[in-house]
Scaffold this motif. Structure first.
Motif, PDB file in Angstrom:
ATOM      1  N   ASN A 143     -10.991   3.463  -2.105  1.00 25.98           N
ATOM      2  CA  ASN A 143     -11.572   4.641  -1.459  1.00 25.98           C
ATOM      3  C   ASN A 143     -10.689   5.054  -0.279  1.00 25.98           C
ATOM      4  O   ASN A 143     -10.403   4.244   0.610  1.00 25.98           O
ATOM      5  CB  ASN A 143     -12.980   4.297  -0.969  1.00 25.98           C
ATOM      6  N   PRO A 144     -10.251   6.307  -0.207  1.00 26.49           N
ATOM      7  CA  PRO A 144      -9.305   6.710   0.852  1.00 26.49           C
ATOM      8  C   PRO A 144      -9.968   7.040   2.183  1.00 26.49           C
ATOM      9  O   PRO A 144      -9.277   7.477   3.106  1.00 26.49           O
ATOM     10  CB  PRO A 144      -8.638   7.951   0.261  1.00 26.49           C
TER      11      PRO A 144
ATOM     12  N   GLY B 200       0.829  -1.189   0.000  1.00 22.80           N
ATOM     13  CA  GLY B 200       0.000   0.000   0.000  1.00 22.80           C
ATOM     14  C   GLY B 200       0.868   1.245   0.000  1.00 22.80           C
ATOM     15  O   GLY B 200       1.910   1.284   0.664  1.00 22.80           O
ATOM     16  N   VAL B 201       0.452   2.257  -0.733  1.00 20.43           N
ATOM     17  CA  VAL B 201       1.226   3.496  -0.879  1.00 20.43           C
ATOM     18  C   VAL B 201       0.348   4.660  -0.452  1.00 20.43           C
ATOM     19  O   VAL B 201      -0.751   4.853  -0.997  1.00 20.43           O
ATOM     20  CB  VAL B 201       1.722   3.689  -2.325  1.00 20.43           C
ATOM     21  N   ASP B 202       0.827   5.416   0.532  1.00 19.74           N
ATOM     22  CA  ASP B 202       0.122   6.607   1.005  1.00 19.74           C
ATOM     23  C   ASP B 202       0.883   7.836   0.538  1.00 19.74           C
ATOM     24  O   ASP B 202       2.086   7.966   0.762  1.00 19.74           O
ATOM     25  CB  ASP B 202       0.021   6.606   2.533  1.00 19.74           C
ATOM     26  N   ARG B 203       0.182   8.749  -0.126  1.00 21.71           N
ATOM     27  CA  ARG B 203       0.785   9.990  -0.606  1.00 21.71           C
ATOM     28  C   ARG B 203       0.456  11.122   0.364  1.00 21.71           C
ATOM     29  O   ARG B 203      -0.685  11.238   0.825  1.00 21.71           O
ATOM     30  CB  ARG B 203       0.268  10.330  -2.006  1.00 21.71           C
ATOM     31  N   GLY B 204       1.458  11.957   0.668  1.00 22.10           N
ATOM     32  CA  GLY B 204       1.264  13.024   1.633  1.00 22.10           C
ATOM     33  C   GLY B 204       1.918  14.320   1.196  1.00 22.10           C
ATOM     34  O   GLY B 204       2.604  14.377   0.168  1.00 22.10           O
TER      35      GLY B 204
ATOM     36  N   ILE C 180      -4.428   1.103   3.603  1.00 17.31           N
ATOM     37  CA  ILE C 180      -4.671   1.095   2.152  1.00 17.31           C
ATOM     38  C   ILE C 180      -4.429  -0.304   1.584  1.00 17.31           C
ATOM     39  O   ILE C 180      -5.218  -0.814   0.772  1.00 17.31           O
ATOM     40  CB  ILE C 180      -3.773   2.136   1.473  1.00 17.31           C
ATOM     41  N   LYS C 181      -3.362  -0.933   2.011  1.00 16.13           N
ATOM     42  CA  LYS C 181      -3.072  -2.293   1.557  1.00 16.13           C
ATOM     43  C   LYS C 181      -4.175  -3.259   1.995  1.00 16.13           C
ATOM     44  O   LYS C 181      -4.643  -4.094   1.199  1.00 16.13           O
ATOM     45  CB  LYS C 181      -1.726  -2.734   2.117  1.00 16.13           C
ATOM     46  N   ALA C 182      -4.597  -3.159   3.261  1.00 16.62           N
ATOM     47  CA  ALA C 182      -5.647  -4.049   3.767  1.00 16.62           C
ATOM     48  C   ALA C 182      -6.963  -3.835   3.026  1.00 16.62           C
ATOM     49  O   ALA C 182      -7.688  -4.790   2.737  1.00 16.62           O
ATOM     50  CB  ALA C 182      -5.833  -3.825   5.267  1.00 16.62           C
ATOM     51  N   LYS C 183      -7.281  -2.575   2.720  1.00 17.42           N
ATOM     52  CA  LYS C 183      -8.504  -2.287   1.981  1.00 17.42           C
ATOM     53  C   LYS C 183      -8.453  -2.897   0.590  1.00 17.42           C
ATOM     54  O   LYS C 183      -9.449  -3.436   0.090  1.00 17.42           O
ATOM     55  CB  LYS C 183      -8.711  -0.768   1.879  1.00 17.42           C
ATOM     56  N   GLY C 184      -7.284  -2.804  -0.044  1.00 18.48           N
ATOM     57  CA  GLY C 184      -7.150  -3.364  -1.379  1.00 18.48           C
ATOM     58  C   GLY C 184      -7.327  -4.870  -1.394  1.00 18.48           C
ATOM     59  O   GLY C 184      -7.957  -5.424  -2.302  1.00 18.48           O
TER      60      GLY C 184
ATOM     61  N   VAL D 281       0.711   3.891   9.051  1.00 18.58           N
ATOM     62  CA  VAL D 281      -0.620   3.389   9.403  1.00 18.58           C
ATOM     63  C   VAL D 281      -1.568   3.529   8.217  1.00 18.58           C
ATOM     64  O   VAL D 281      -2.325   2.598   7.873  1.00 18.58           O
ATOM     65  CB  VAL D 281      -1.162   4.132  10.632  1.00 18.58           C
ATOM     66  N   ALA D 282      -1.556   4.688   7.575  1.00 13.93           N
ATOM     67  CA  ALA D 282      -2.422   4.894   6.415  1.00 13.93           C
ATOM     68  C   ALA D 282      -2.074   3.936   5.285  1.00 13.93           C
ATOM     69  O   ALA D 282      -2.967   3.379   4.633  1.00 13.93           O
ATOM     70  CB  ALA D 282      -2.310   6.344   5.940  1.00 13.93           C
TER      71      ALA D 282
END
Length: 437
Positions: free
Chosen positions: A351-352, A171-175, A397-401, A392-393
């Motif tokens: 969905n974020p 999972g990749v979180d952009r900030g 994201i990975k778990a949601k995917g 954490v985010a």
């Protein structure tokens, strides 16, 4: 040489005029509930060249103008005639394409330089940044700041990968402080031009506390020296008169600085996407509306005082919008899709909602806004789990995917993922070569 530069500017102006005229013609047809297609406009363009008042159209190669009309036709079919934008003389960057490969012979002069024959241009020298490595399909000439570049579309004969060698998920979180953070705890960021892309398992203490993050948010991809020079140029621009030569020089100097910034951002996104698609077979990212998130805030008229406006938080939103655009969120997404064709990776978008407020521990999973203590600290109010907020985010994201039914069984794309096309030879664009003309 100077003559080729002047002709390129003229040719770009002709293409801009053809685009705007063709768009206005299409809109006029739509007002009458009619439709005009690409073939009809090409016929009318051939007739317009015979008109003495439009003899300037004959100065441009016919195939270049036809490609402009073809691009207009594709844009109108995809977005609708009323949503296609005009090409402004001041904001639009001149660009035109030569589609016929047999009319584009390319020769290498020496180790650094090459030349290409362009219709009505003659032989034009360019800086050959790397070997072409394939057969030329088309060439695009464009101007960025004060420099002219030529890019070749090549057929390298390489087929798209169907399967990735590593089926792992990430999972990749952009900030806005760190450009991208993975669920494995890897940080991708580039603070300024003097350093390479940061990829580390653990950030330094000052970056964890957010001090360097706040500085990097305003600095972006500018070096400290460039940031100071750009500020001086902005002050000079405020003291110049519109239409003056001094104002044009200041604008050109500012454009040159921002050109280097854009190239650094694109280079960083390409490197980060290469690392991610090479290591992981499934990359999950957030489905973000970057354009809407970076849009300006609408004004709030004061009902009690006509002509006055209430505070709407535009200053704070402006800083956030600059940070989003400065980190290049959408550019990273485009680079991931491009690199995935060669590695076989699948790009998933989810969905974020609540990804930064949910505890990533399987035994907890509580959604609580108060668990996000600060930009970099996440501490669950239920189980006490503490971790970097961006990690954490990314884990959520990975778990949601994975939980949304995206697990691939056999072959075939899961719902919600990027559509994979059938394997075919890929046509890659070489890095823009700087023209000597």
């Amino acid at each position: 040489d100077f003559g080729q530069r002047a002709f390129a500017e003229r040719l770009g102006g002709i293409c801009r005029a053809v685009w705007n005229t063709g768009l206005e013609q299409r809109r006029e047809y739509r007002r009458r509930s009619q439709w005009i297609n690409y073939e009809q406009q090409c016929k009318q363009l051939a007739e317009a060249k015979k008109d003495p008042y439009c003899d300037w159209l004959a100065d441009a190669p016919a195939q270049v103008i036809q490609q402009t009309l073809k691009d207009l036709d594709q844009a109108c079919r995809k977005h609708g005639t009323w949503k296609v934008r005009w090409k402004s003389r001041t904001k639009w960057k001149p660009s035109f394409r030569f589609p016929t490969a047999k009319h584009l012979p390319v020769e290498r002069i020496n180790r650094r330089w090459g030349r290409v024959f362009l219709p009505k241009f003659g032989w034009a020298r360019f800086r050959m940044s790397r070997p072409l490595g394939g057969s030329v399909k088309s060439a695009t000439v464009s101007r960025d700041s004060k420099h002219w570049f030529i890019s070749f579309l090549l057929d390298d004969g390489t087929a798209e990968r169907v399967d990735h060698v590593c089926p792992q998920w990430v999972g990749v979180d952009r900030g806005v402080v760190t450009a991208a953070v993975t669920s494995d705890g890897e940080f991708f960021d580039r603070r300024h031009a003097g350093t390479d892309g940061v990829s580390s398992r653990e950030l330094p203490r000052e970056r964890k506390e957010g001090r360097e993050g706040r500085e990097g948010r305003g600095l972006g991809y500018l070096t400290p020296g460039e940031a100071e020079r750009y500020l001086r140029l902005q002050r000079q621009l405020a003291r110049t008169k519109k239409g003056s030569k001094r104002r044009k020089r200041v604008v050109a100097a500012m454009s040159e600085i921002m050109r280097r910034v854009r190239w650094r951002r694109a280079d960083f996104n390409a490197q980060a996407a290469h690392r991610l698609t090479r290591r992981y077979g499934h990359v999950v990212i957030e489905d973000l509306n970057t354009k809407g998130m970076s849009a300006a805030v609408k004004p709030k008229p004061d009902p009690d005082r006509p002509g006055r406006f209430l505070r709407n938080g535009a200053a704070a939103k402006s800083g956030l919008s600059k940070a989003i655009l400065g980190k290049g969120w959408y550019g990273l997404e485009v680079a991931l899709r491009s690199k995935a064709r060669y590695t076989g990776s699948v790009i998933h978008k989810i969905n974020p909602a609540y990804t930064s407020q949910t505890c990533p521990e399987p035994a907890c999973g509580k959604v609580e806004e108060k668990s996000r203590k600060s930009q970099a600290v996440f501490s669950c109010t239920s189980c006490g789990h503490t971790e970097h907020a961006d990690i954490v985010a990314a884990r959520n994201i990975k778990a949601k995917g994975q939980a949304a039914g995206l697990v691939v069984s056999g072959r075939g794309d899961p719902p919600g993922s990027e559509k994979r096309q059938a394997p075919r030879p890929t046509a890659r664009a070489a890095q823009p070569a700087r023209a000597a003309a």
